[in-house]
Design a protein around this motif. Structure first.
Motif, PDB file in Angstrom:
ATOM      1  N   HIS A 125     -29.269 -20.995 -19.178  1.00  0.00           N
ATOM      2  CA  HIS A 125     -30.624 -20.307 -18.780  1.00  0.00           C
ATOM      3  C   HIS A 125     -31.310 -21.265 -17.832  1.00  0.00           C
ATOM      4  N   MET A 126     -31.277 -20.717 -16.815  1.00  0.00           N
ATOM      5  CA  MET A 126     -32.047 -21.593 -15.668  1.00  0.00           C
ATOM      6  C   MET A 126     -33.138 -20.901 -14.944  1.00  0.00           C
ATOM      7  N   VAL A 127     -34.245 -21.518 -14.919  1.00  0.00           N
ATOM      8  CA  VAL A 127     -35.674 -20.958 -14.608  1.00  0.00           C
ATOM      9  C   VAL A 127     -35.917 -21.567 -13.417  1.00  0.00           C
ATOM     10  N   GLN A 128     -35.997 -20.864 -12.370  1.00  0.00           N
ATOM     11  CA  GLN A 128     -36.478 -21.566 -10.972  1.00  0.00           C
ATOM     12  C   GLN A 128     -37.847 -21.047 -10.322  1.00  0.00           C
ATOM     13  N   PHE A 129     -38.471 -22.058 -10.133  1.00  0.00           N
ATOM     14  CA  PHE A 129     -40.053 -21.928  -9.481  1.00  0.00           C
ATOM     15  C   PHE A 129     -39.858 -22.407  -8.059  1.00  0.00           C
ATOM     16  N   THR A 130     -40.124 -21.462  -7.305  1.00  0.00           N
ATOM     17  CA  THR A 130     -39.950 -21.800  -5.637  1.00  0.00           C
ATOM     18  C   THR A 130     -41.019 -21.575  -5.057  1.00  0.00           C
ATOM     19  N   GLY A 131     -41.674 -22.501  -4.504  1.00  0.00           N
ATOM     20  CA  GLY A 131     -43.027 -22.777  -3.394  1.00  0.00           C
ATOM     21  C   GLY A 131     -42.160 -22.994  -2.050  1.00  0.00           C
ATOM     22  N   LEU A 132     -43.472 -23.154  -1.107  1.00  0.00           N
ATOM     23  CA  LEU A 132     -42.906 -23.342   0.385  1.00  0.00           C
ATOM     24  C   LEU A 132     -42.507 -24.729   0.360  1.00  0.00           C
ATOM     25  N   GLY A 133     -41.157 -24.795   0.762  1.00  0.00           N
ATOM     26  CA  GLY A 133     -40.580 -26.171   0.939  1.00  0.00           C
ATOM     27  C   GLY A 133     -40.347 -27.065  -0.378  1.00  0.00           C
ATOM     28  N   GLU A 134     -40.399 -26.595  -1.470  1.00  0.00           N
ATOM     29  CA  GLU A 134     -39.804 -27.290  -2.832  1.00  0.00           C
ATOM     30  C   GLU A 134     -39.515 -26.180  -3.803  1.00  0.00           C
ATOM     31  N   ARG A 135     -38.791 -26.757  -4.835  1.00  0.00           N
ATOM     32  CA  ARG A 135     -38.138 -25.699  -5.794  1.00  0.00           C
ATOM     33  C   ARG A 135     -38.017 -26.940  -7.173  1.00  0.00           C
ATOM     34  N   ILE A 136     -38.285 -26.027  -8.324  1.00  0.00           N
ATOM     35  CA  ILE A 136     -38.196 -26.634  -9.760  1.00  0.00           C
ATOM     36  C   ILE A 136     -37.137 -25.773 -10.285  1.00  0.00           C
ATOM     37  N   GLU A 137     -36.068 -26.561 -11.123  1.00  0.00           N
ATOM     38  CA  GLU A 137     -35.160 -25.795 -11.974  1.00  0.00           C
ATOM     39  C   GLU A 137     -35.277 -26.354 -13.293  1.00  0.00           C
ATOM     40  N   LEU A 138     -35.469 -25.536 -14.300  1.00  0.00           N
ATOM     41  CA  LEU A 138     -35.478 -25.984 -15.767  1.00  0.00           C
ATOM     42  C   LEU A 138     -34.246 -25.046 -16.356  1.00  0.00           C
ATOM     43  N   THR A 139     -33.510 -26.162 -16.791  1.00  0.00           N
ATOM     44  CA  THR A 139     -32.083 -25.543 -17.572  1.00  0.00           C
ATOM     45  C   THR A 139     -31.693 -25.918 -18.683  1.00  0.00           C
ATOM     46  N   HIS A 140     -31.332 -24.713 -19.451  1.00  0.00           N
ATOM     47  CA  HIS A 140     -30.640 -25.330 -20.937  1.00  0.00           C
ATOM     48  C   HIS A 140     -29.219 -24.777 -20.921  1.00  0.00           C
ATOM     49  N   ARG A 141     -28.430 -25.553 -21.429  1.00  0.00           N
ATOM     50  CA  ARG A 141     -26.881 -25.223 -21.451  1.00  0.00           C
ATOM     51  C   ARG A 141     -26.533 -25.356 -23.073  1.00  0.00           C
ATOM     52  N   ALA A 142     -26.022 -24.290 -23.544  1.00  0.00           N
ATOM     53  CA  ALA A 142     -25.597 -24.310 -24.947  1.00  0.00           C
ATOM     54  C   ALA A 142     -23.971 -24.538 -24.895  1.00  0.00           C
ATOM     55  N   THR A 143     -23.379 -25.561 -25.620  1.00  0.00           N
ATOM     56  CA  THR A 143     -22.073 -25.705 -25.452  1.00  0.00           C
ATOM     57  C   THR A 143     -21.375 -25.364 -26.826  1.00  0.00           C
TER      58      THR A 143
END
Length: 238
Positions: free
Chosen positions: A189-207
């Motif tokens: 699951h990747m949650v992406q926050f996008t603003g003007l000129g920048e981006r934040i990605e919060l990710t969780h990977r289950a293995t």
């Protein structure tokens, strides 16, 4: 201070999650399984020291401190009623429960501590909190959630993606979803926050799927002794 193991009832013990719960509980000194309940009559009454019961025998199970339920909607009502009757906490990851069962959960929460969750990963619980904080701090940013699972998963978006979307949407953002089904992916699951000129990605990977069973056992132990209420996994991380 009581250091005796937490006595657990595993409801839905023949399923994939039930089997993982039994295996992992046997490896932990902090808990012991006093009853494993399956939908059909068990072929053996005792397996690896754990008494097994059919769902029709649920009322006759021995005393337990908490129940962990990963069964089917048709078996959910009985285990919820048993926990209310005995005043014991319930941890449930049973999916597909209807509106009436959700109402029953809310009513039960006035009498016992309980957790119903679509995902018991402790990492996902932390991710949801981070998403909520980011959404509150970034009003007006675009929010996208991309989730990936194995080819056999039917629902899309996943329940976890919807939970993360609820965490973001609570701050007023509109959330967009994208789903991918490929190979044997356990869950990403990747949650992406996008603003003007920048981006934040919060990710969780289950293995490995064991993370969900480990989380459910942690939650069950943490619920014992708490006052009645509907708790979230993230409320029980300490």
């Amino acid at each position: 201070m009581d250091t005796s193991p937490t006595r657990l009832l595993i409801h839905g013990a023949s399923g994939r999650m039930g089997q993982a719960l039994l295996r992992l509980a046997a490896e932990q000194s902090a808990c012991t399984v006093v009853a494993a309940v399956t939908r059909r009559a068990p072929a053996q009454r005792v397996v690896d020291g754990v008494p097994h019961f059919a769902a029709t025998e649920l009322g006759g199970v021995p005393a337990f401190d908490a129940a962990v339920d990963f069964s089917l909607p048709e078996g959910f009502d009985a285990v919820l009623a048993l926990c209310v009757d005995r005043g014991c906490p319930l941890v449930s990851g049973t999916t597909g429960i209807d509106a009436a069962q959700q109402d029953a959960l809310a009513t039960a929460a006035t009498r016992i501590p309980l957790v119903w969750a679509s995902n018991f990963s402790l990492g996902v619980a932390v991710l949801a909190e981070l998403v909520e904080r980011a959404a509150a701090a970034l009003p007006g940013w675009e929010v996208d959630i991309v989730e990936s699972h194995h080819v056999h998963k039917k629902d899309a978006p996943s329940g976890t993606a919807l939970t993360l979307g609820h965490a973001a949407g609570g701050a007023g953002q509109a959330v967009r979803y994208a789903s991918l089904r490929a190979g044997d992916i356990v869950g990403e699951h990747m949650v992406q926050f996008t603003g003007l000129g920048e981006r934040i990605e919060l990710t969780h990977r289950a293995t490995h799927r064991d993370i969900f069973a480990r989380g459910a056992l942690h939650v069950a132990r943490s619920l014992v002794g708490r006052p009645p209420g509907a708790y979230r996994v993230r409320d029980l991380l300490d």
